[in-house]
Each structure stands twice: as C-alpha cells, then as structure tokens.
Design a protein around this motif. Structure first.
Motif, PDB file in Angstrom:
ATOM      1  N   ASN A  29      11.387  14.317  28.344  1.00 20.17           N
ATOM      2  CA  ASN A  29      10.563  13.478  29.226  1.00 20.17           C
ATOM      3  C   ASN A  29       9.779  12.461  28.407  1.00 20.17           C
ATOM      4  O   ASN A  29       9.387  12.749  27.274  1.00 20.17           O
ATOM      5  N   ILE A  31       6.225  10.811  28.709  1.00 22.28           N
ATOM      6  CA  ILE A  31       4.965  10.929  29.444  1.00 22.28           C
ATOM      7  C   ILE A  31       4.196   9.633  29.192  1.00 22.28           C
ATOM      8  O   ILE A  31       3.996   9.244  28.030  1.00 22.28           O
ATOM      9  N   THR A  32       3.772   8.980  30.275  1.00 22.52           N
ATOM     10  CA  THR A  32       3.098   7.689  30.132  1.00 22.52           C
ATOM     11  C   THR A  32       1.735   7.719  30.816  1.00 22.52           C
ATOM     12  O   THR A  32       1.489   8.517  31.729  1.00 22.52           O
ATOM     13  N   THR A  33       0.882   6.805  30.376  1.00 19.80           N
ATOM     14  CA  THR A  33      -0.407   6.623  31.053  1.00 19.80           C
ATOM     15  C   THR A  33      -0.846   5.173  30.861  1.00 19.80           C
ATOM     16  O   THR A  33      -0.428   4.509  29.896  1.00 19.80           O
ATOM     17  N   VAL A  47       7.370  20.779  28.932  1.00 19.05           N
ATOM     18  CA  VAL A  47       6.998  20.404  30.304  1.00 19.05           C
ATOM     19  C   VAL A  47       7.608  21.446  31.223  1.00 19.05           C
ATOM     20  O   VAL A  47       8.780  21.782  31.054  1.00 19.05           O
ATOM     21  N   VAL A  59       2.154  19.847  30.922  1.00 18.78           N
ATOM     22  CA  VAL A  59       2.636  19.109  29.754  1.00 18.78           C
ATOM     23  C   VAL A  59       1.811  19.579  28.564  1.00 18.78           C
ATOM     24  O   VAL A  59       0.575  19.629  28.657  1.00 18.78           O
ATOM     25  N   LEU A  77      -1.298  10.433  34.583  1.00 15.23           N
ATOM     26  CA  LEU A  77      -0.090  10.233  33.785  1.00 15.23           C
ATOM     27  C   LEU A  77       1.141  10.298  34.674  1.00 15.23           C
ATOM     28  O   LEU A  77       1.077  10.752  35.823  1.00 15.23           O
ATOM     29  N   CYS A  78       2.253   9.826  34.120  1.00 18.02           N
ATOM     30  CA  CYS A  78       3.543   9.914  34.813  1.00 18.02           C
ATOM     31  C   CYS A  78       4.521  10.657  33.908  1.00 18.02           C
ATOM     32  O   CYS A  78       4.655  10.324  32.722  1.00 18.02           O
ATOM     33  N   VAL A  79       5.184  11.669  34.452  1.00 23.23           N
ATOM     34  CA  VAL A  79       6.224  12.406  33.721  1.00 23.23           C
ATOM     35  C   VAL A  79       7.568  11.799  34.126  1.00 23.23           C
ATOM     36  O   VAL A  79       7.994  11.934  35.275  1.00 23.23           O
ATOM     37  N   SER A 115       0.209   4.562  36.143  1.00 20.84           N
ATOM     38  CA  SER A 115       0.939   4.974  34.946  1.00 20.84           C
ATOM     39  C   SER A 115       2.361   4.403  34.986  1.00 20.84           C
ATOM     40  O   SER A 115       2.980   4.371  36.048  1.00 20.84           O
ATOM     41  N   SER A 124      10.689  10.789  38.349  1.00 20.01           N
ATOM     42  CA  SER A 124       9.361  10.468  37.810  1.00 20.01           C
ATOM     43  C   SER A 124       8.313  11.119  38.690  1.00 20.01           C
ATOM     44  O   SER A 124       8.367  11.017  39.921  1.00 20.01           O
ATOM     45  N   CYS A 143      -1.031  19.102  35.704  1.00 16.72           N
ATOM     46  CA  CYS A 143      -0.918  17.797  36.374  1.00 16.72           C
ATOM     47  C   CYS A 143      -0.533  17.983  37.831  1.00 16.72           C
ATOM     48  O   CYS A 143       0.519  18.576  38.128  1.00 16.72           O
TER      49      CYS A 143
END
Ligand code: NAD
Ligand code: FNR
Length: 173
Positions: A29, A31-33, A47, A59, A77-79, A115, A124, A143
């Motif tokens: 994955n 992971i974003t923010t 995850v 996460v 955040l976005c997975v 995110s 996502s 999350c």
C-alpha cells in the motif's frame, strides 16, 4: 519438572524475526496524507482490517521515518492498495526519495479528507486517524474509513519473500 526448571528459550533476534516475517505475504500500500503539516506518502505492508463496525483498519508506521511527524499532525490519511504493475511506484515510496519525486510519478485525486488518492489503485480507503498506539519502534494508526474507491478491473500485488508477486483475480485464471 517445576516451572523454575523449564529450559530458558533463546531470545528471538531481530534478523530471525524479519526472516520469519518475510514468509508472510502481504498487500502493498501507499499511505498518503495532505494537510496543515504538508503532503507525504510511504509504502507499507503492515496494514490490516481491525473491525467493520465502525469500518477500521490499522497501519504501522516507524517513528524514525521522515514522514512520521507529517502523519502525526495531519490526522487524516488514505490507504492506496497497489495493483499489479505498481512495483516501481512502491519502491519509490519505500524510502529515501524526495517527496516531490514520489508524487510526480503518478496521478492523484482527492476525496473528503484531502489525502492523495492514487489513480489506478486496486482500492483506496479515505480515513480519519481515530487512535494511535505506540509499540516499540512503531506507531499503530487505527484509521476509520470515511470513503472508499474500488477498481475491480486490475489485479493485485503482494510483497512476499522480499519480492513482488502478481495476484490474479479468479476470472483471469
Ligand atoms: N513494518 C515495517 O516497518 C516494514 C515492513 C516491510 C518492510 N519494511 C522495510 O522495507 C525494507 C525492505 O524490507 P524487506 O521485506 O525486503 O526485508 P527485511 O528483512 O527488512 O524485512 C522482512 C520482513 O520483516 C518485517 N519488518 C521489516 N522491518 C521491520 C520493522 N522495522 N518493524 C517490524 N517489522 C519489520 C516485514 O514484515 C518485512 O517484510 C526494509 O528497510 C524494511 O525495514 C518495513
Ligand atoms: C515493500 C515495503 C513495505 C514497507 C516499507 C518499505 C517497503 C519497500 N516500509 C518502509 C517505508 O516505506 C519507508 O521507511 C518510508 O518510505 C519512509 O522513508 P523515509 O524516511 O521517508 O526515507 C514500511 N515502513 C513502515 O513504517 N511500515 C510498513 O509497513 C512498511 N512497509
């Protein structure tokens, strides 16, 4: 034999643990923010699903990672679960590369949390970080999933034995 006479088991060394963990295949994955603390992303295999009520996943993030304070401060955040073909992107987000270079390598959208959502991800999960628990070197981020986007056309990607493997959908076999 009393409990005091039991043989002392050898401690499991870090490398032995890692070699054993390399046997557990896992999804890969990114992971974003994005938020007041800035934009960041990293690759994570640690995850998993926690509960479906409320829909929650976890996460694990190493606190020594350069991205850690950004995730701590943004709280969202976005997975993005990677699809077959995302190997190079996974390696790019796997450390050392400057953040601008990581994000320049793909197309991104946003949902409610702001995110970055990866175009072409298998799925996502747009999330709010509901709880953080520190264990050893890592923070476990619990999350709550607020929205999700699925891409049912693509195949999956797994990290197993320190390498990438494609996971074919049932109807492609
Ligand atoms: N949970 C994690 O933090 C994690 C997971 C996978 C990979 N990585 C990082 O990616 C790089 C390549 O990993 P690799 O799988 O090729 O080889 P590796 O020997 O570093 O790791 C083997 C396995 O051990 C576990 N692991 C590795 N580092 C860990 C850590 N710091 N804390 C808890 N578990 C850990 C993971 O399950 C990993 O797949 C390394 O730098 C590794 O630290 C970190
Ligand atoms: C396949 C794979 C899987 C993982 C990682 C790497 C790779 C290649 N990394 C490491 C993580 O991506 C890396 O430390 C971050 O990119 C932060 O690096 P910088 O500190 O920004 O260089 C990682 N780190 C982490 O904290 N939790 C995890 O689950 C994983 N999983």
């Amino acid at each position: 034999m009393s409990v005091h006479e039991l043989p002392v088991l050898p401690l499991v060394e870090r490398d032995a643990f890692r070699n054993a963990m390399a046997c557990l295949g896992a999804a890969v994955n990114i992971i974003t923010t994005d938020g007041p603390a800035g934009r960041a992303g990293f690759t994570a295999s640690a995850v998993c699903s926690v509960t479906d009520t409320p829909p929650t996943l976890l996460v694990c993030l190493n606190r020594s990672a350069s991205v850690w304070p950004i995730f701590r401060d943004n709280g969202y955040l976005c997975v993005n679960t990677l699809a077959a073909g995302h190997e190079a992107l996974s390696t790019l987000f796997g450390g050392k590369t400057p953040m601008g270079e990581r994000f320049a390598a793909a197309e991104w959208h946003t949902l409610a949390s702001g995110s970055p959502l990866l175009e072409g991800a298998l799925v996502s999960f747009d999330c709010k970080v509901a709880q953080v628990v520190s264990v050893g070197t890592h923070d476990i981020l619990f999350c709550e999933v607020q929205a999700l986007v699925r891409n049912d056309e693509t195949h999956g990607l797994a990290w197993f034995d320190r390498g990438y493997h494609h996971l074919l959908r049932q109807d492609a076999r």
